[in-house]
Design an enzyme around this catalytic site. Structure first.
Site, PDB file in Angstrom:
ATOM      1  N   LYS A 195       0.860  -1.184   0.000  1.00  0.00           N
ATOM      2  CA  LYS A 195       0.000   0.000   0.000  1.00  0.00           C
ATOM      3  C   LYS A 195       0.891   1.226   0.000  1.00  0.00           C
ATOM      4  O   LYS A 195       1.681   1.438   0.920  1.00  0.00           O
ATOM      5  CB  LYS A 195      -0.907  -0.001   1.224  1.00  0.00           C
ATOM      6  CG  LYS A 195      -1.776   1.248   1.310  1.00  0.00           C
ATOM      7  CD  LYS A 195      -2.766   1.184   2.440  1.00  0.00           C
ATOM      8  CE  LYS A 195      -3.570   2.464   2.521  1.00  0.00           C
ATOM      9  NZ  LYS A 195      -4.558   2.408   3.599  1.00  0.00           N
ATOM     10  N   LYS A 248      -2.072  -1.624  -3.909  1.00  0.00           N
ATOM     11  CA  LYS A 248      -2.938  -0.450  -3.865  1.00  0.00           C
ATOM     12  C   LYS A 248      -2.112   0.821  -3.923  1.00  0.00           C
ATOM     13  O   LYS A 248      -1.137   0.914  -3.184  1.00  0.00           O
ATOM     14  CB  LYS A 248      -3.741  -0.485  -2.556  1.00  0.00           C
ATOM     15  CG  LYS A 248      -4.587   0.724  -2.301  1.00  0.00           C
ATOM     16  CD  LYS A 248      -5.162   0.662  -0.934  1.00  0.00           C
ATOM     17  CE  LYS A 248      -5.889   1.968  -0.694  1.00  0.00           C
ATOM     18  NZ  LYS A 248      -6.339   2.079   0.669  1.00  0.00           N
TER      19      LYS A 248
HETATM   20  C1  PBG Z   1      -7.419   3.333   5.375  1.00  0.00           C
HETATM   21  C2  PBG Z   1      -7.644   3.284   3.914  1.00  0.00           C
HETATM   22  C3  PBG Z   1      -7.454   4.275   2.944  1.00  0.00           C
HETATM   23  C4  PBG Z   1      -7.925   3.745   1.751  1.00  0.00           C
HETATM   24  C5  PBG Z   1      -8.346   2.460   2.010  1.00  0.00           C
HETATM   25  N1  PBG Z   1      -8.134   2.189   3.344  1.00  0.00           N
HETATM   26  C6  PBG Z   1      -6.991   5.667   3.070  1.00  0.00           C
HETATM   27  C7  PBG Z   1      -5.599   5.985   3.426  1.00  0.00           C
HETATM   28  O1  PBG Z   1      -4.750   5.126   3.625  1.00  0.00           O
HETATM   29  O2  PBG Z   1      -5.372   7.170   3.557  1.00  0.00           O
HETATM   30  C8  PBG Z   1      -7.983   4.446   0.425  1.00  0.00           C
HETATM   31  C9  PBG Z   1      -9.028   3.947  -0.505  1.00  0.00           C
HETATM   32  C10 PBG Z   1      -9.333   4.850  -1.637  1.00  0.00           C
HETATM   33  O3  PBG Z   1      -8.708   5.899  -1.849  1.00  0.00           O
HETATM   34  O4  PBG Z   1     -10.258   4.504  -2.384  1.00  0.00           O
HETATM   35  N2  PBG Z   1      -6.118   3.410   5.779  1.00  0.00           N
END
Ligand code: PBG
Length: 323
Positions: A195, A248
Site C-alpha cells: 500500500k 494499492k
Molecule cells: C485506510 C484506507 C485508505 C484507503 C483504504 N483504506 C486511506 C488511506 O490510507 O489514507 C484508500 C481507498 C481509496 O482511496 O479509495 N487506511
C-alpha cells in the site's frame, strides 16, 4: 515471420474473431465493491468527489448490497465512519458501530454476499493516523493490539474477510493469531500488502473524514518509487498467514501487480482507489473521455496485469456494462 506473411490484423476483423482470441475476460465475480457506512437509519449522504457513491447507514447499505448482488456483485468491503473519534479510536471496537451493524444487515438481506471489512484506525482516530500516536510518531507494536481488537469486533459480527490497511509491521501474523485464539480460524485475511503513500486517496479521505491532522502517512505507507520493497512486503504477509495479498492503488502500480502475481501463488487483489475513480469521472464530466469505455478499460488493464480480484467503486456499474 514478418510482413507480408504475418498480418496480426487478420484476427481483429470481426467481433467474433476478437472474442475468440481475447486473453482477458472481466466478469462480475472479479469485483469487490467498497461501501462507506455511518451510524443511524435511512441515511444516504452522497460523496461529492466520488459521483454515484454515498455514505450509507446499515439499513440503506443492505439495500445497496442487494441491488449490487442482483447486478452480479458478489463481495463488498466496508469502511466505517464512527459517531465520534478519539485519540485511540475506541469506536472501532463498538459492537453496535456502523461496521458491525452493516455486516449483520447485509448478511440478513443478501445471504450469499462475501462481506469484507477494512481494518484500520485512521477512520476512528481524531488525529487521522492509522495507529497509536505518541510525540508525533505512529507506534507500531501498540497499534497491533488495536487492529486485532478491531478485526475481532468485525469477526464477531460475522465478517468473512478482514483486510488490514494500516501498513504496520507484523499485523497480519498478530491478527491471525488473535482470530485463531478466539475461534475465528475460518475468517480470512486480505492484506493490503503493498500500500503506497499515494495522492490518489484524496477523495476517500473526504469520504471517510480521515485525512491526517498533522504530517502524512509516509512513515508507514510505501514510497511510490519502490518496487523490490513491494515484493518483500507481499512475501512477509504471505509468511504471516495472509490468504489474499493486495496492491494499492492499482492503475499507477500495474508493474507491481504483475510482479507480485509472478512471485506468489496466493490470490491477488488490486485496489482501484478513490482518486482513480474520481479522475475518470471528472474527465468524463467534461466530455474529455467516454465514461463507460474508460471504466471497462481501466478494469481490464488491472486484470490483465495479473489481479484475480479488483476493489472498485465502479463494481455495480461495471456489472451493468458487462451484461
Ligand atoms: C485506510 C484506507 C485508505 C484507503 C483504504 N483504506 C486511506 C488511506 O490510507 O489514507 C484508500 C481507498 C481509496 O482511496 O479509495 N487506511
Amino acid at each position: 515471420m514478418a510482413f507480408p506473411e504475418s498480418r496480426p490484423r487478420r484476427l481483429r476483423k470481426t467481433e467474433a474473431l476478437r472474442a475468440l482470441v481475447r486473453e482477458t475476460i472481466l466478469t462480475p465475480a472479479d469485483f469487490i465493491w467498497p461501501l462507506f457506512v455511518v451510524p443511524g437509519t435511512h441515511v444516504e449522504q452522497p460523496i461529492k468527489s466520488m459521483p454515484g457513491q454515498s455514505r450509507w447507514s446499515a439499513d440503506r447499505a443492505a439495500d445497496e448490497a442487494r441491488r449490487a448482488w442482483d447486478l452480479g456483485v458478489k463481495a463488498v468491503i466496508l469502511f466505517g465512519i464512527p459517531e465520534a473519534k478519539d485519540a485511540t479510536g475506541s469506536h472501532a471496537f463498538k459492537k453496535d458501530g456502523p461496521v458491525p451493524e452493516t455486516i449483520r444487515a447485509i448478511a440478513k438481506a443478501v445471504p450469499g454476499m462475501v462481506i469484507m471489512t477494512d481494518v484500520c484506525m485512521c477512520e476512528y482516530t481524531d488525529h487521522g493516523h492509522c495507529g497509536v500516536v505518541e510525540k508525533g510518531e505512529v507506534l507500531n507494536d501498540p497499534t497491533l493490539e488495536l487492529l486485532a481488537k478491531e478485526a475481532l469486533t468485525h469477526a464477531r459480527a460475522g465478517a468473512h474477510v478482514v483486510a488490514p490497511s494500516d501498513m504496520m509491521d507484523g499485523r497480519v501474523g498478530f491478527i491471525r493469531e488473535q482470530l485463531d485464539e478466539e475461534g475465528f480460524e475460518d475468517v480470512a485475511i486480505m492484506a493490503y500488502s503493498a500500500k503506497y503513500a499515494s495522492a490518489f486517496y484524496g477523495p476517500f479521505r473526504d469520504a471517510a473524514d480521515s485525512a491526517p491532522a498533522f504530517g502524512d502517512r509516509r512513515s508507514y505507507q510505501m514510497d511510490p518509487a519502490n518496487f523490490n520493497e513491494a515484493l518483500r512486503e507481499a512475501l512477509l504477509d504471505e509468511e504471516e498467514g495472509a490468504d489474499i495479498v493486495m496492491v494499492k492503488p492499482a492503475g499507477p502500480y500495474l508493474d507491481i501487480v504483475r510482479a507480485v502475481r509472478e512471485q506468489t501463488d496466493l490470490p491477488l487483489a488490486a485496489y482501484q482507489v478513490s482518486g482513480e475513480y474520481a479522475m475518470i469521472h471528472a474527465a468524463a464530466e467534461r466530455g474529455w473521455l467516454d465514461l463507460d469505455r474508460a471504466t471497462l478499460e481501466s478494469l481490464v488493464g488491472i486484470k490483465r496485469a495479473g489481479a484475480d480480484m479488483i476493489l472498485t467503486y465502479f463494481a455495480p456499474r461495471a456489472c451493468e456494462l458487462l451484461k
